[in-house]
Enzyme design. Sequence first.
Site, PDB file in Angstrom:
ATOM      1  N   GLU A 190    -117.223 170.248  66.231  1.00  0.00           N
ATOM      2  CA  GLU A 190    -117.834 169.561  65.315  1.00  0.00           C
ATOM      3  C   GLU A 190    -118.727 168.083  66.111  1.00  0.00           C
ATOM      4  OE1 GLU A 190    -115.552 167.297  62.584  1.00  0.00           O
ATOM      5  OE2 GLU A 190    -113.804 167.197  63.909  1.00  0.00           O
ATOM      6  N   LYS A 206    -118.515 162.214  56.037  1.00  0.00           N
ATOM      7  CA  LYS A 206    -117.157 161.787  56.059  1.00  0.00           C
ATOM      8  C   LYS A 206    -116.271 162.213  54.956  1.00  0.00           C
ATOM      9  CE  LYS A 206    -113.720 159.591  58.199  1.00  0.00           C
ATOM     10  NZ  LYS A 206    -113.081 160.559  59.208  1.00  0.00           N
ATOM     11  N   GLY A 246    -102.394 143.911  58.183  1.00  0.00           N
ATOM     12  CA  GLY A 246    -100.988 144.429  58.644  1.00  0.00           C
ATOM     13  C   GLY A 246    -100.017 144.828  57.694  1.00  0.00           C
ATOM     14  N   GLU A 267    -106.803 172.318  65.634  1.00  0.00           N
ATOM     15  CA  GLU A 267    -107.493 170.918  65.637  1.00  0.00           C
ATOM     16  C   GLU A 267    -108.288 170.852  66.699  1.00  0.00           C
ATOM     17  OE1 GLU A 267    -108.281 169.039  63.493  1.00  0.00           O
ATOM     18  OE2 GLU A 267    -108.125 167.173  64.319  1.00  0.00           O
TER      19      GLU A 267
END
Length: 608
Positions: A488, A603, A102, A481
């Site tokens: 994709e 990626k 965090g 987008e």
Amino acid sequence: MCGIVGYIGEAQAAPILLDGLSKLEYRGYDSAGIAVYDGEEIRVQKATGRLKALSELTHDGATMPGVSGIGHTRWATHGAPSNVNAHPHYNQDKTIAVVHNGIIENYMKLRKYLEGKGCQFVSETDTEVVAHLLARYYKGDPLEAVTKAMHRMEGSYALGIIFKDHADKVYAVRKDSPMIVGHGKDGNLIASDVPAVLKYTRKVYFIQNEEIAALTKEGITFFNVDGDEIAKEPTTIDWDVNAAEKGGYEHFMLKEMYEQPQTVKDTLNPRIRDGEVVIEELGMEDGEICAVNRIHIVACGSAYHAGVTAKYVFEGLARVPVEVDLASEFRYRNPILQQDDLVIIISQSGETADSLAALREAKARGIKTLGIVNVVGSSIAREADRVMYTWAGPEIAVATTKAYSAQLIAEYLLAIKFAQARNTVSAQEVEGLLRDLQKLPEQIEMLLGNKGRIQHFANRYIAAKDVFFVGRGIDYAISMEGSLKLKEISYIHSEAYAAGELKHGTISLIEEGTLVAAVVTQEELYKKTISNIVELRSRGAFVLAVTNTGNREIEKAADYVIYIPQTNWYFTNSLAIIPLQLFSYYVSVGKGCDVDKPRNLAKSVTVE
Ligand code: F6R
């Protein structure tokens, strides 16, 4: 973001810690460390790079004897990936060790306070503050120290803590960052995610916000933030290990979509202080910001789409001209760059070859550069003059969702910062903008909660051949987008068009039943886009509209309407993209595609 494991029991702790950390490997990390109490002191070993390095260093844990300890795999946020920044962190006299997931949002303030009290810090992390703070409040009772520290810390944290003087216990704390406790036969465990404990137990307790767990060999006691004991019921985990790594979600993409409210908070909250946008890492004085003549945003894929949104936001709020380029085009088009320009490179991975080359091109020409990057210590982060991190944590699914959302937030903050410095917005406007920004996490959560309706709609389109996404202004950027997400992961041909451009050729592709997703969130443009919707429908299109709550007019024009909550018009992308992500996801699932690893894609695109 990072991974936490802790153990106390009959067995040797270190091998169990290393094994647990290996189960969290899918989260990605840049360094790892463990702390074990060896009967006399707390010993810490750390290594940068993959977990293998730590395993080798400790001979699979054999060189670190002891039956209680904590471990961590780090995904760097504050401070570069390095041995010194790796967890666990000690207090001054090494009697307390802490691991943390965090962000401690007020760590700068706390660090200053603790330095004032004589504490010497060795790392750049926000976590080290926790160890020193605990030491400050420790007067013989660890629980008292923990609860007192919790009252001082702001932000999100999951903590694993051991105290040398109370080595018969391991403590776990949670606030807005996941933490579980596993009740095993020969000992008890803590972990930031279920897979780390599954080999040892399936009996798990989920720690809720602002709760503390104290583990001994034999048992577990839970407390609230006031130190009062509380009762908890265990849950039996029946997922397989694979499912558990995804936190029970079917795919990483779905998990990451659901992480977006937290991602937005993590990127946003630490940068809003006392009603001001504070971007310490920007390192630009107001004078320097005012001197910026033109901004060039350069990126690829979804990051480029985030950049297209940024153009509207920067130009609208800060009145600074913005050019947005695809990195693969920018680097070869001999762009006109001037001395007072600023080049902003946006990249999740920080390793995209074209974006990196564009950065180098700008630097070679002596232009100031700023990276908006997710992966700490990545090439773009290292080479850019300045870097503003999106704190989205590791993104596993190839199709970006949460990192894209975090990029939008970083851009909004930067644009507001620029607008304030350039005096193009009033203090009152800034107040309203920040208020709306802070509502986004909750609004995104609400949209994610309505997934059923989108799933139902998506199931009707798994056989679609072509889908069009249209919008004007920021809605066009959102359409881009939305369209990329669909194509994709579902392999359905889709295109994004500026709604006003359709009549110049593309409308000839519309046939009876063609799905058109129309994004209509810009109030000033409602009427214009609605006219385009009418034109599309009269040619047979089936129109799905994504619009703001209250725009009931649209129901007369569109076939199916998804409403997003009201926000400032600059921020609508953050909300409108959620149903479009969900739509793509469910079409892909319906078609039986490999959602997390779509064909032909990687990626991180490290080649041109
Ligand atoms: C699409 C997607 C890609 C990336 C692009 C840039 O879902 O993820 O289009 O946005 O490859 O990658 P980064 O941001 O790592 O530079």
